[in-house]
Design an enzyme around this catalytic site. Structure first.
Site, mmCIF file in Angstrom:
data_model
loop_
_atom_site.group_PDB
_atom_site.id
_atom_site.type_symbol
_atom_site.label_atom_id
_atom_site.label_comp_id
_atom_site.label_asym_id
_atom_site.label_seq_id
_atom_site.Cartn_x
_atom_site.Cartn_y
_atom_site.Cartn_z
ATOM 1 N N GLU A 184 36.436 41.522 49.793
ATOM 2 C CA GLU A 184 35.296 41.662 48.892
ATOM 3 C C GLU A 184 34.559 42.978 49.164
ATOM 4 O O GLU A 184 34.745 43.580 50.229
ATOM 5 C CB GLU A 184 34.341 40.483 49.106
ATOM 6 C CG GLU A 184 34.958 39.116 48.817
ATOM 7 C CD GLU A 184 35.021 38.784 47.331
ATOM 8 O OE1 GLU A 184 34.970 39.717 46.498
ATOM 9 O OE2 GLU A 184 35.128 37.596 47.003
ATOM 10 N N HIS A 220 37.746 43.775 44.278
ATOM 11 C CA HIS A 220 38.404 43.201 45.460
ATOM 12 C C HIS A 220 39.925 43.178 45.304
ATOM 13 O O HIS A 220 40.453 43.067 44.195
ATOM 14 C CB HIS A 220 37.829 41.821 45.837
ATOM 15 C CG HIS A 220 38.204 40.677 44.956
ATOM 16 N ND1 HIS A 220 37.309 40.036 44.136
ATOM 17 C CD2 HIS A 220 39.371 40.020 44.794
ATOM 18 C CE1 HIS A 220 37.908 39.039 43.510
ATOM 19 N NE2 HIS A 220 39.168 39.008 43.895
ATOM 20 N N ASP A 279 46.841 35.986 50.401
ATOM 21 C CA ASP A 279 45.680 35.201 50.798
ATOM 22 C C ASP A 279 45.872 33.715 50.534
ATOM 23 O O ASP A 279 46.834 33.302 49.886
ATOM 24 C CB ASP A 279 44.422 35.724 50.072
ATOM 25 C CG ASP A 279 44.654 35.986 48.586
ATOM 26 O OD1 ASP A 279 45.642 35.455 48.036
ATOM 27 O OD2 ASP A 279 43.855 36.710 47.986
ATOM 28 N N ASP A 336 35.077 42.921 40.688
ATOM 29 C CA ASP A 336 34.208 43.669 41.605
ATOM 30 C C ASP A 336 35.021 44.630 42.478
ATOM 31 O O ASP A 336 34.499 45.208 43.428
ATOM 32 C CB ASP A 336 33.391 42.709 42.491
ATOM 33 C CG ASP A 336 34.277 41.764 43.295
ATOM 34 O OD1 ASP A 336 35.514 41.875 43.196
ATOM 35 O OD2 ASP A 336 33.724 40.912 44.024
HETATM 36 C C1 GLP Z 1 41.734 36.304 43.141
HETATM 37 C C2 GLP Z 1 42.857 36.720 44.094
HETATM 38 C C3 GLP Z 1 43.204 38.191 43.939
HETATM 39 C C4 GLP Z 1 43.372 38.535 42.465
HETATM 40 C C5 GLP Z 1 42.048 38.314 41.754
HETATM 41 C C6 GLP Z 1 42.094 38.676 40.280
HETATM 42 O O1 GLP Z 1 40.484 36.474 43.687
HETATM 43 N N1 GLP Z 1 42.563 36.453 45.455
HETATM 44 O O2 GLP Z 1 44.382 38.481 44.673
HETATM 45 O O3 GLP Z 1 43.781 39.857 42.316
HETATM 46 O O4 GLP Z 1 41.727 36.922 41.885
HETATM 47 O O5 GLP Z 1 42.636 37.617 39.547
HETATM 48 P P1 GLP Z 1 43.098 37.691 38.053
HETATM 49 O O6 GLP Z 1 44.436 38.319 38.065
HETATM 50 O O7 GLP Z 1 43.161 36.248 37.624
HETATM 51 O O8 GLP Z 1 42.082 38.469 37.315
#
Ligand code: GLP
Length: 241
Positions: free
Chosen positions: A143, A138, A67, A136
């Site tokens: 989402e 995702h 992304d 959540d």
């Molecule tokens: C962001 C990214 C996701 C990632 C998520 C969790 O929203 N787009 O790909 O998995 O955060 O991030 P973290 O690893 O910092 O908890």
């Protein structure tokens, strides 16, 4: 599904890096789907360490990231393009022409997304997709409520994601409200999926995603239907399963 239990964040990172490194050794010209966020930073660090020791060669690897924030130029400090270069690409021998992320500044969302799907298609699909998980549920920026059949598309970020990601920005107002993300369909088409998770704040969602009902309300739950998923997590993240 395979579940790999690690002691702590460092152990989880080493185990995830081992799986990625095995993929590269088995197929040097593989296509890696990569992720951002705090979780994979240790994994990238470990891979860089092995590269520096001469144990890993990324010269033939192609990468496609999950992304990118919509509207941020590549050189913006919080763009995922920048993140990936600082934590990984600039530190290994990957060929810059083999690096792909959605184009965040393309004002034509439909064109940007279609182009990205075409790139993945032309590469022959993703061999190994690395994922984190949002609190959540995702994955990428899919989402809750996201349709399972979507390819790359433009999403409005939820309040919970904006809140979680504001720690990387000077203020909450600066967090982009939209992003381009691979869809669930794209992720499900990867030949292998590796989901890395760390910390107690993710324990409940990990339980829901992997042992609850498969529902768009918990996007990661679709991974229960994928034939080759590995979940690697530390004790705190896996303590409810
Ligand atoms: C962001 C990214 C996701 C990632 C998520 C969790 O929203 N787009 O790909 O998995 O955060 O991030 P973290 O690893 O910092 O908890």
């Amino acid at each position: 599904m395979k579940i790999i239990r690690a002691k702590d964040y460092n152990d989880m990172s080493r185990k995830a890096a081992n799986i990625i490194s095995a993929q590269i050794i088995m197929k040097p010209h593989c296509v890696l789907g990569l992720a951002t966020g705090g979780t994979p930073v240790g994994t990238y660090k470990q891979l860089v360490e092995w590269y520096n020791k001469g144990d890993l060669d990324l010269s033939e690897v192609t990468t496609v990231n999950l992304d990118e924030y919509r509207g941020l130029p590549r050189d913006h400090e919080q763009s995922y393009w920048h993140f990936m270069h600082v934590h990984f690409f600039d530190l290994v021998n990957i060929d810059p022409s083999r690096i792909h992320l959605p184009e965040g500044t393309d004002p034509d969302a439909a064109a940007a997304c279609a182009r990205y799907d075409q790139i993945i298609h032309d590469l022959g699909g993703i061999d190994l997709q690395l994922l984190g998980i949002g609190i959540d549920g995702h994955i990428g920026f899919n989402e809750p409520g996201a349709a399972f059949e979507l390819g790359t598309h433009c999403v409005d970020l939820t309040e919970s994601t904006i809140e979680a990601n504001k720690r990387f920005f000077a203020s909450r107002e600066e967090v982009p409200r939209q992003a381009y993300t691979m869809g669930i369909k794209t992720i499900m088409q990867a030949r292998k999926v590796l989901l890395a998770v760390s910390g107690g704040s993710k324990a409940e969602i990990v339980k829901q995603a992997f042992f609850g009902p498969v529902t768009p309300e918990v996007p990661a739950s679709i991974l229960q239907m994928h034939p080759d998923v590995t979940l690697v997590g530390d004790e705190e993240a896996l303590h409810l399963i």
